[in-house]
Design an enzyme around this catalytic site. Structure first.
Site, PDB file in Angstrom:
ATOM      1  N   HIS A  48       0.871  -1.202   0.000  1.00 13.23           N
ATOM      2  CA  HIS A  48       0.000   0.000   0.000  1.00 13.23           C
ATOM      3  C   HIS A  48       0.898   1.239   0.000  1.00 13.23           C
ATOM      4  O   HIS A  48       1.504   1.567   1.006  1.00 13.23           O
ATOM      5  CB  HIS A  48      -0.915   0.020   1.222  1.00 13.23           C
ATOM      6  CG  HIS A  48      -1.856   1.181   1.220  1.00 13.23           C
ATOM      7  ND1 HIS A  48      -3.220   1.047   1.266  1.00 13.23           N
ATOM      8  CD2 HIS A  48      -1.636   2.511   1.150  1.00 13.23           C
ATOM      9  CE1 HIS A  48      -3.793   2.234   1.239  1.00 13.23           C
ATOM     10  NE2 HIS A  48      -2.853   3.157   1.176  1.00 13.23           N
TER      11      HIS A  48
ATOM     12  N   LYS B  36      -9.367  -0.052  -5.829  1.00 15.37           N
ATOM     13  CA  LYS B  36      -9.402   0.592  -4.521  1.00 15.37           C
ATOM     14  C   LYS B  36     -10.754   1.230  -4.265  1.00 15.37           C
ATOM     15  O   LYS B  36     -11.252   2.023  -5.079  1.00 15.37           O
ATOM     16  CB  LYS B  36      -8.306   1.669  -4.466  1.00 15.37           C
ATOM     17  CG  LYS B  36      -8.220   2.435  -3.144  1.00 15.37           C
ATOM     18  CD  LYS B  36      -7.751   1.562  -1.988  1.00 15.37           C
ATOM     19  CE  LYS B  36      -7.876   2.285  -0.656  1.00 15.37           C
ATOM     20  NZ  LYS B  36      -6.694   3.031  -0.285  1.00 15.37           N
TER      21      LYS B  36
ATOM     22  N   HIS C  25     -10.369   1.272   1.777  1.00 10.93           N
ATOM     23  CA  HIS C  25     -10.177   2.252   2.848  1.00 10.93           C
ATOM     24  C   HIS C  25     -11.405   2.131   3.739  1.00 10.93           C
ATOM     25  O   HIS C  25     -12.482   2.599   3.389  1.00 10.93           O
ATOM     26  CB  HIS C  25     -10.028   3.674   2.288  1.00 10.93           C
ATOM     27  CG  HIS C  25      -9.760   4.692   3.369  1.00 10.93           C
ATOM     28  ND1 HIS C  25      -8.580   5.375   3.453  1.00 10.93           N
ATOM     29  CD2 HIS C  25     -10.517   5.096   4.415  1.00 10.93           C
ATOM     30  CE1 HIS C  25      -8.612   6.174   4.526  1.00 10.93           C
ATOM     31  NE2 HIS C  25      -9.786   6.032   5.109  1.00 10.93           N
TER      32      HIS C  25
HETATM   33  O1  DOR Z   1      -3.182   9.592   5.580  1.00 11.53           O
HETATM   34  C1  DOR Z   1      -3.590   9.322   4.453  1.00 11.53           C
HETATM   35  N1  DOR Z   1      -3.029   9.881   3.351  1.00 11.53           N
HETATM   36  N2  DOR Z   1      -4.616   8.483   4.331  1.00 11.53           N
HETATM   37  C2  DOR Z   1      -5.185   8.254   3.141  1.00 11.53           C
HETATM   38  O2  DOR Z   1      -6.105   7.490   3.098  1.00 11.53           O
HETATM   39  C3  DOR Z   1      -4.728   8.973   1.925  1.00 11.53           C
HETATM   40  C4  DOR Z   1      -3.344   9.393   2.043  1.00 11.53           C
HETATM   41  C5  DOR Z   1      -2.934  10.386   0.979  1.00 11.53           C
HETATM   42  O3  DOR Z   1      -3.135  10.126  -0.199  1.00 11.53           O
HETATM   43  O4  DOR Z   1      -2.370  11.432   1.331  1.00 11.53           O
HETATM   44 ZN    ZN Z   2      -3.251   5.153   1.554  1.00 16.86          ZN
END
Ligand code: DOR
Ligand code: ZN
Length: 361
Positions: A28, A114, A151
């Site tokens: 991930h 996703k 998510h």
């Molecule tokens: O902390 C995060 N940053 N959680 C996410 O689900 C997306 C990610 C991002 O793309 O910055």
């Molecule tokens: Zn992520």
């Protein structure tokens, strides 16, 4: 303050100890695009053989054609001499046709789709507003064996931010898996005991990724001496008993739990802001962070399965052939790094880290 030691526990392994692992993969990862991609990709490519690359660009990667173009940009930005392989994903929307899923599966380079509940996180505005809208696509995924990477947070404003993962399991995930019992699911970046319990006990083809930051920190890190934006990510850090449950899952040897950094770069100013972005930058020192967490749990012997074997097995890909080496050796993390024209702050910037990644073994 020393990473992990400050918050929790003492180290157990003598200085100079080396650790050799089959080359790991990151299941991930956010790589962004353009000059940001060029800035962060070398860090991941140094440590990992492959990574599942998140599709939340602007605009999102919603088709196989867009994924093919993004994959080419990643390969072009790849440093000479690394064999790093990007494993692409599609961004599920209310309108993803079943035919798009079949094309993605046939491409051979799209390995997951996703699901971002609309509004859950960075660039998720095009996400799914109601799972019923995605049922044709989900049917095609179940039929073709395409992995759904989730998510797992509800977006309901009435639900407390710290309870959104637990609510997702009850309100969305259990009904979804009842309707699609053969769908292959990765519950991404789990942060709660509830999610760890669910994944361990559930029937069918399900796994979870775990980030290094959720293994190392609880929510106190967000308020250590003041508000600390570089510890802010989504799903947000939780209470200490949840962290302990995640450590137990990661170090259990259960192949349903494997490594996914969720390294999510944002420029310094976008995090240190009136409305700071969610995401921790860990690609620079990912394996060192995981080694720190596993060492503190007395479980370094379980790191290789978690980092290098279980993810590949779940995604039905061959395990990597090369090996990498880490050494127990203290070094100080840089305060920041170039990020295109801007700067990025790695998690734990300026602190001492007890492990160092040395490269191929
Ligand atoms: O902390 C995060 N940053 N959680 C996410 O689900 C997306 C990610 C991002 O793309 O910055
Ligand atoms: Zn992520």
């Amino acid at each position: 303050m020393d990473l992990a030691h400050h918050h929790f526990h003492a180290a157990s392994v003598p200085e100079g100890t080396t650790l050799v692992l089959d080359r790991p993969d990151d299941w991930h990862l956010h790589l962004r695009d353009g000059e940001q991609l060029a800035a962060v990709l070398p860090h991941t490519a140094a440590q990992f053989g492959r990574a599942i690359v998140m599709p939340n660009l602007k605009p999102p990667v919603t088709s196989t054609a867009l994924a093919a173009a993004y994959r080419r940009r990643i390969l072009e930005a790849r440093p000479e001499g690394t064999g790093f392989e990007p494993l692409m994903t599609l961004y599920l929307t209310d309108n993803t046709p079943a035919a798009e899923i079949r094309e993605a599966k046939a491409s051979g380079f799209v390995h997951a789709v996703k699901l971002y509940p609309a509004g859950a996180t960075t660039n998720s505005d095009s996400g799914v507003t109601d799972l019923r809208h995605a049922y044709k696509a989900l049917e095609a995924m179940q039929e073709t064996g395409m992995v759904l990477a989730i998510h797992g947070e509800v977006t309901d404003r009435d639900i407390d931010v710290f309870d959104r993962e637990k609510a997702f399991i009850e309100q969305k995930l259990i009904p979804l898996r009842r309707d699609f019992p053969a769908l292959r699911v990765v519950f991404e970046h789990i942060t709660t005991q509830d999610a760890a319990d669910y994944v361990r006990e559930a029937e069918g083809d399900i796994a979870a990724t775990l980030t290094a930051h959720h293994l190392l920190y609880n929510r106190n890190a967000l308020f250590q001496g003041g508000i600390r934006p570089h510890y802010y990510c989504l799903p947000v850090l939780k209470r200490e008993p949840h962290r302990q449950a995640l450590i137990a899952a990661a170090t259990s040897g259960n192949p349903r739990f494997f490594l996914g950094t969720d390294s999510a770069p944002h420029a310094r100013g976008d995090k240190e802001s009136d409305c700071g972005c969610a995401g921790c930058y860990t690609a620079l020192h990912a394996l060192e962070l995981y080694a720190t967490a596993f060492e503190a749990a007395g479980a370094l012997d379980r790191l290789e399965g978690f980092a290098s074997h279980f993810g590949a097995d779940f995604y039905r890909l061959p395990r990597n052939t090369g090996r990498v080496r880490l050494r127990k050796e203290a070094w100080t993390l840089p305060s920041d790094l170039p990020y295109g024209e801007r700067r990025i702050v790695p998690l734990g910037a300026g602190e001492r880290l007890g492990w160092r990644f040395l490269g191929p073994a």
